[in-house]
Motif scaffolding. Structure first.
Motif, PDB file in Angstrom:
ATOM      1  N   HIS B 112       6.407   1.801  -9.495  1.00 12.10           N
ATOM      2  CA  HIS B 112       5.372   1.371  -8.555  1.00 12.10           C
ATOM      3  C   HIS B 112       5.439  -0.097  -8.169  1.00 12.10           C
ATOM      4  O   HIS B 112       5.133  -0.445  -7.037  1.00 12.10           O
ATOM      5  CB  HIS B 112       3.987   1.705  -9.120  1.00 12.10           C
ATOM      6  N   PHE B 113       5.817  -0.946  -9.096  1.00 18.24           N
ATOM      7  CA  PHE B 113       5.837  -2.376  -8.763  1.00 18.24           C
ATOM      8  C   PHE B 113       7.213  -2.859  -8.313  1.00 18.24           C
ATOM      9  O   PHE B 113       7.325  -3.765  -7.518  1.00 18.24           O
ATOM     10  CB  PHE B 113       5.383  -3.218  -9.962  1.00 18.24           C
ATOM     11  N   LEU B 114       8.263  -2.263  -8.874  1.00 21.61           N
ATOM     12  CA  LEU B 114       9.589  -2.800  -8.584  1.00 21.61           C
ATOM     13  C   LEU B 114      10.313  -1.997  -7.502  1.00 21.61           C
ATOM     14  O   LEU B 114      10.914  -2.563  -6.607  1.00 21.61           O
ATOM     15  CB  LEU B 114      10.422  -2.876  -9.877  1.00 21.61           C
ATOM     16  N   ALA B 115      10.236  -0.668  -7.576  1.00 17.72           N
ATOM     17  CA  ALA B 115      11.027   0.151  -6.649  1.00 17.72           C
ATOM     18  C   ALA B 115      10.258   0.550  -5.384  1.00 17.72           C
ATOM     19  O   ALA B 115      10.818   0.573  -4.290  1.00 17.72           O
ATOM     20  CB  ALA B 115      11.528   1.405  -7.369  1.00 17.72           C
ATOM     21  N   MET B 116       8.987   0.873  -5.520  1.00 20.39           N
ATOM     22  CA  MET B 116       8.237   1.454  -4.402  1.00 20.39           C
ATOM     23  C   MET B 116       8.260   0.636  -3.117  1.00 20.39           C
ATOM     24  O   MET B 116       8.408   1.210  -2.027  1.00 20.39           O
ATOM     25  CB  MET B 116       6.789   1.728  -4.831  1.00 20.39           C
ATOM     26  N   PRO B 117       8.101  -0.702  -3.186  1.00 17.40           N
ATOM     27  CA  PRO B 117       8.091  -1.476  -1.934  1.00 17.40           C
ATOM     28  C   PRO B 117       9.345  -1.241  -1.072  1.00 17.40           C
ATOM     29  O   PRO B 117       9.269  -1.327   0.154  1.00 17.40           O
ATOM     30  CB  PRO B 117       8.004  -2.925  -2.412  1.00 17.40           C
ATOM     31  N   THR B 137      -2.753   2.847  -7.443  1.00 19.14           N
ATOM     32  CA  THR B 137      -3.731   3.292  -8.433  1.00 19.14           C
ATOM     33  C   THR B 137      -3.151   4.422  -9.281  1.00 19.14           C
ATOM     34  O   THR B 137      -3.338   4.464 -10.497  1.00 19.14           O
ATOM     35  CB  THR B 137      -5.018   3.756  -7.727  1.00 19.14           C
ATOM     36  N   ARG B 138      -2.421   5.319  -8.626  1.00 22.57           N
ATOM     37  CA  ARG B 138      -1.787   6.407  -9.364  1.00 22.57           C
ATOM     38  C   ARG B 138      -0.800   5.846 -10.398  1.00 22.57           C
ATOM     39  O   ARG B 138      -0.771   6.264 -11.544  1.00 22.57           O
ATOM     40  CB  ARG B 138      -1.043   7.331  -8.382  1.00 22.57           C
ATOM     41  N   GLY B 139      -0.019   4.888  -9.955  1.00 23.97           N
ATOM     42  CA  GLY B 139       0.948   4.279 -10.854  1.00 23.97           C
ATOM     43  C   GLY B 139       0.266   3.582 -12.021  1.00 23.97           C
ATOM     44  O   GLY B 139       0.688   3.686 -13.166  1.00 23.97           O
ATOM     45  N   MET B 140      -0.814   2.889 -11.698  1.00 30.09           N
ATOM     46  CA  MET B 140      -1.532   2.147 -12.743  1.00 30.09           C
ATOM     47  C   MET B 140      -2.163   3.091 -13.753  1.00 30.09           C
ATOM     48  O   MET B 140      -2.302   2.756 -14.929  1.00 30.09           O
ATOM     49  CB  MET B 140      -2.620   1.277 -12.104  1.00 30.09           C
ATOM     50  N   GLN B 141      -2.555   4.273 -13.289  1.00 29.67           N
ATOM     51  CA  GLN B 141      -3.152   5.241 -14.207  1.00 29.67           C
ATOM     52  C   GLN B 141      -2.124   5.706 -15.249  1.00 29.67           C
ATOM     53  O   GLN B 141      -2.421   5.791 -16.434  1.00 29.67           O
ATOM     54  CB  GLN B 141      -3.674   6.448 -13.406  1.00 29.67           C
ATOM     55  N   ILE B 142      -0.912   5.968 -14.784  1.00 32.79           N
ATOM     56  CA  ILE B 142       0.148   6.403 -15.709  1.00 32.79           C
ATOM     57  C   ILE B 142       0.530   5.239 -16.633  1.00 32.79           C
ATOM     58  O   ILE B 142       0.696   5.395 -17.838  1.00 32.79           O
ATOM     59  CB  ILE B 142       1.370   6.911 -14.915  1.00 32.79           C
ATOM     60  N   GLN B 143       0.629   4.060 -16.036  1.00 31.62           N
ATOM     61  CA  GLN B 143       0.953   2.853 -16.803  1.00 31.62           C
ATOM     62  C   GLN B 143      -0.098   2.617 -17.889  1.00 31.62           C
ATOM     63  O   GLN B 143       0.230   2.319 -19.039  1.00 31.62           O
ATOM     64  CB  GLN B 143       0.971   1.667 -15.823  1.00 31.62           C
ATOM     65  N   GLU B 144      -1.362   2.796 -17.524  1.00 32.04           N
ATOM     66  CA  GLU B 144      -2.454   2.555 -18.470  1.00 32.04           C
ATOM     67  C   GLU B 144      -2.429   3.587 -19.607  1.00 32.04           C
ATOM     68  O   GLU B 144      -2.718   3.258 -20.755  1.00 32.04           O
ATOM     69  CB  GLU B 144      -3.798   2.564 -17.733  1.00 32.04           C
ATOM     70  N   ASN B 185      -4.455  13.191 -20.885  1.00 31.11           N
ATOM     71  CA  ASN B 185      -4.800  14.402 -20.135  1.00 31.11           C
ATOM     72  C   ASN B 185      -5.039  14.084 -18.661  1.00 31.11           C
ATOM     73  O   ASN B 185      -4.552  14.790 -17.777  1.00 31.11           O
ATOM     74  CB  ASN B 185      -6.067  15.051 -20.715  1.00 31.11           C
ATOM     75  N   ASP B 186      -5.771  13.005 -18.427  1.00 32.00           N
ATOM     76  CA  ASP B 186      -6.102  12.645 -17.041  1.00 32.00           C
ATOM     77  C   ASP B 186      -4.869  12.212 -16.244  1.00 32.00           C
ATOM     78  O   ASP B 186      -4.843  12.336 -15.020  1.00 32.00           O
ATOM     79  CB  ASP B 186      -7.125  11.498 -17.011  1.00 32.00           C
ATOM     80  N   ALA B 187      -3.871  11.686 -16.933  1.00 27.97           N
ATOM     81  CA  ALA B 187      -2.705  11.156 -16.214  1.00 27.97           C
ATOM     82  C   ALA B 187      -1.716  12.259 -15.819  1.00 27.97           C
ATOM     83  O   ALA B 187      -0.849  12.035 -14.966  1.00 27.97           O
ATOM     84  CB  ALA B 187      -2.000  10.099 -17.064  1.00 27.97           C
ATOM     85  N   ILE B 188      -1.834  13.430 -16.419  1.00 29.95           N
ATOM     86  CA  ILE B 188      -0.855  14.488 -16.122  1.00 29.95           C
ATOM     87  C   ILE B 188      -0.863  14.901 -14.638  1.00 29.95           C
ATOM     88  O   ILE B 188       0.209  14.937 -14.016  1.00 29.95           O
ATOM     89  CB  ILE B 188      -1.022  15.681 -17.083  1.00 29.95           C
ATOM     90  N   PRO B 189      -2.034  15.148 -14.046  1.00 31.55           N
ATOM     91  CA  PRO B 189      -1.991  15.458 -12.607  1.00 31.55           C
ATOM     92  C   PRO B 189      -1.368  14.330 -11.782  1.00 31.55           C
ATOM     93  O   PRO B 189      -0.647  14.582 -10.812  1.00 31.55           O
ATOM     94  CB  PRO B 189      -3.470  15.642 -12.245  1.00 31.55           C
ATOM     95  N   ALA B 190      -1.623  13.087 -12.187  1.00 30.72           N
ATOM     96  CA  ALA B 190      -1.044  11.942 -11.464  1.00 30.72           C
ATOM     97  C   ALA B 190       0.482  11.962 -11.578  1.00 30.72           C
ATOM     98  O   ALA B 190       1.198  11.660 -10.618  1.00 30.72           O
ATOM     99  CB  ALA B 190      -1.593  10.633 -12.024  1.00 30.72           C
ATOM    100  N   ALA B 191       0.994  12.351 -12.757  1.00 31.11           N
ATOM    101  CA  ALA B 191       2.447  12.379 -12.947  1.00 31.11           C
ATOM    102  C   ALA B 191       3.079  13.539 -12.173  1.00 31.11           C
ATOM    103  O   ALA B 191       4.221  13.431 -11.716  1.00 31.11           O
ATOM    104  CB  ALA B 191       2.781  12.475 -14.430  1.00 31.11           C
TER     105      ALA B 191
END
Lengths: 266, 430
Positions: B112-117, B137-144, B185-191
């Motif tokens: 999200h920070f290095l490749a996405m741009p 936000t999705r990326g940050m959720q997985i990161q968190e 659990n919450d991050a699985i849909p994001a992934a």
């Protein structure tokens, strides 16, 4: 109080990049931070403008090469305020352990086949050794709270408040069982600056000093006590020759117990 | 008309640490291409000499702020093998859980920070916040979720303090365990969305013939143990690593170059997926295949998909462990220090790490060797660039070439702190 976002540049010198993560690891709070901070130069995040004039330059890393020094001097000239962040910038960091070596040239040779390819300064030093520093954030690594609070106060036009309280105080407030007293563990809590949240003692482990010396650290007395736990002089040297080996109070202890070690082996 | 190219990228942005690239070309031929890693040397292998073995994990973490745990754990596992420590299952499991956390935060950060741009035409993720806040936000959720697992077991995610020879300093408490369970659990849909998103990316085909190396999983995806498998057919133990892998030093880099049997090679997510795809649970493979992802493959531009796949795998693995109650029992086991040599390999987020120690009778470090993933990838990155830049075409403008080269380099997620800094791009056209 600035009516516009604070212009901030993050410069990296010799370091592990871990302190910059205090920004990138913030999660959704980073979006809040961006409401009052405008990053102009932040290479890891993709922003490259080292020559732009800024309100604040944050410096991560220590000065260990000529190039580091050149970039630091440039960063200082372009910034109204300069803040050093992390152990490397405030006291040299782990890589400054090389300063203590009697045979520095051999150190390079131990790692590199061609030490002549490696350009570095004689010693690895803190930012304040070379330029005027307006504020220091200690810690290896610095925390999200530290960087956010500092930038918030600078945006509000207030000089950030330093907290050099001893870690012991925070640890007591948390109600941790004292590892120094109950386990006779060589905890540095009594001479280390607060900021990490007393992590190691809360895990039942002796503090190893990531945040550097506290205000008025009584290292003399603490190390005397450590000998009572059965630590040999060389063990005490290693407690201080770690993250902040170049900070004067720790340097003194290293010298003192090295001497004891030598005298003991004669 | 043939033009002469001299391209110089003085700082490669969006990589961990700092490096530069110099490209010199004449007409359609590349004359020279150098990835320069000028991260100042920090001499870890030297200053660890003479240190007590118990200080190694805390000091070696400082090699890298993004994957500190990989350095800590590899040193610990090496020493535990020498001391012949038998760990109870719950400690083995908790270490794996922490590894998963490190992969998750590192991969989410990279994607999200290095490749996405690159895919949206921005310089930086920070500039994307206004328009593409949902992706960030999705990326940050997985990161968190990843950072939370590291904090659960290590107190903090950068330079964690929980790991030690023999186990952990302390086991997690119930509240923190349940909190981590919730975030995972919450991050699985994001992934899952992340994997789908990577499947839709315009991925160019720059497939190449190259050697890849990773740990080999017997029946599960490998992370902190097992043999080393090389796509040239070689399978060896960590102890045999020095016989086949040789490092050498060149003048333009402070990172040592590593070759396997004289050949450059790839380590990292794509190498791991290629070697171990069959060990990924079927429901995850099924999802990947439904999205149209194909593994194994030889296109480094799909490494972002390999990273997303590993994120999803890591979250499902973590979910399985966290569904049980917080483990009880000893946090660490007692052990006797022994003199001798030991080696170990684990998979850091960016690829294989090798550690070797020689310990004295009292556990003091007599000698050590640490080989991080990026120095292993360095020779491969240069080879990749030489081939893919030609394929991309030297007729492109300097700026297009610079962006393309940067993207090729970012595919490896180079962690330049353990070896280099930013990319200073120089192109010389003649």
């Amino acid at each position: 109080m600035l009516q516009r976002p604070l212009k901030v540049a993050i410069h990296k010198l010799t370091s592990c990049s871990g302190c910059q993560l205090a920004f990138i690891n913030q999660g959704p709070k980073l979006l809040k931070l961006l409401e009052f901070v405008e990053f102009t130069h932040f290479i890891e995040a993709g922003l490259f403008a080292p020559d732009q004039e800024v309100d604040v330059a944050l410096i991560e890393g220590s000065v260990s090469t000529h190039d580091d020094l050149k970039r630091l001097v440039n960063a200082r000239q372009r910034a109204k305020l300069l803040v050093s962040i992390g152990a490397c910038a405030t006291s040299g960091g782990v890589q400054a352990l090389r300063n203590m070596a009697d045979d520095k040239e051999n150190w390079k040779r131990a790692v590199y086949a061609h030490p002549e390819f490696i350009e570095e300064l004689q010693d690895c030093t803190a930012v304040a050794t070379h330029v005027k520093v307006d504020f220091e954030l200690w810690g290896c690594p610095v925390t999200q709270q530290q960087v956010t609070e500092c930038l918030r106060q600078l945006h509000a036009g207030v000089k950030p408040k330093d907290n050099a309280e001893k870690l012991c105080m925070e640890c007591k407030r948390q109600g941790n069982v004292c590892v120094l007293i109950t386990q006779q563990a060589p905890c540095l809590g009594p001479v280390v600056r607060t900021g990490c949240g007393a992590l190691c003692p809360s895990f039942g482990k002796a503090c190893y000093g990531c945040f550097g010396p506290s205000e008025q650290p009584n290292c003399e007395s603490l190390t005397n006590r450590m000998t009572g736990f059965g630590l040999m002089p060389n063990d005490i040297v290693h407690r201080f020759a770690a993250i902040h080996s170049q900070s004067p109070p720790y340097q003194q202890q290293i010298a003192r117990w090295r001497l004891q070690d030598l005298e003991g082996s004669d | 008309m043939s033009r002469e190219i001299k391209l110089n990228v003085p700082f490669i942005t969006r990589v961990e640490g700092e490096g530069a690239l110099q490209l010199s070309a004449k007409g359609d031929e590349i004359e020279s291409l150098q990835l320069q890693i000028f991260e100042p040397p920090r001499l870890f292998e030297r200053f660890l000499q003479g240190k007590p073995h118990t200080d190694v994990a805390d000091l070696s973490a400082r090699i890298c702020g993004i994957c500190p745990m990989a350095y800590q754990l590899t040193s610990i596992l090496a020493m535990e093998s020498l001391f012949e420590i038998e760990l109870p299952d719950h400690i083995v499991d908790l270490r794996l859980l922490m590894n998963l956390g490190e992969w998750l935060q590192s991969h989410a950060l990279h994607i999200h920070f290095l490749a996405m741009p690159d895919f949206y035409g921005y310089d930086s993720a920070v500039q994307m916040a206004a328009k593409h806040g949902d992706l960030l936000t999705r990326g940050m959720q997985i990161q968190e979720a990843g950072n939370t697992l590291m904090r659960l077991l290590g107190g903090r995610s950068v330079h964690p303090i929980g790991l030690q020879v023999g186990g952990f300093a302390a086991l997690p408490d119930k509240g923190a365990w349940q909190h981590a369970r919730q975030l995972v659990n919450d991050a699985i849909p994001a992934a899952i969305q992340l994997l789908q998103w990577t499947a839709e990316l315009p991925i160019p085909d720059h497939s190449q013939d190259f050697t890849y190396v990773s740990l080999l999983g017997e029946d599960s995806y490998p992370i902190n143990g097992g043999n080393i498998a090389c796509s040239n057919g070689l399978t060896i133990t960590a102890q045999q690593y020095p016989q086949h892998f040789k490092e050498h030093h060149v003048s333009h880099s402070t990172a040592l170059y590593s070759l396997v049997d004289g050949q450059d090679y790839l380590v990292g997510p794509l190498a791991r997926v290629n070697n171990n795809y069959r060990t990924i649970p079927e429901h995850i493979r099924h999802l990947a295949e439904q999205c149209g992802l194909e593994f194994p493959n030889m296109n480094m531009f799909t490494s972002i998909q390999a990273r997303a796949l590993e994120c999803l795998w890591a979250l499902f693995e973590a979910q399985q462990m966290l569904q049980y109650d917080v483990p009880k029992g000893q946090a660490h086991v007692p052990y006797k220090v022994r003199e001798g040599e030991c080696s170990f390999c684990t998979e850091a987020p960016r690829g294989l790490i090798f550690h070797h120690y020689e310990l004295e009778q009292d556990g003091t470090v007599a000698k050590c060797t640490i080989i991080p993933p990026t120095s292993q990838n360095q020779a491969r990155i240069e080879q990749d660039l030489k081939q893919s830049v030609k394929q991309y075409g030297l007729h492109h403008s300097d700026n297009e070439l610079k962006l393309f080269c940067e993207q090729v380099i970012r595919n490896y997620d180079p962690c330049i702190s353990c070896s280099t800094h930013f990319l200073d791009f120089t192109i010389t056209r003649q």
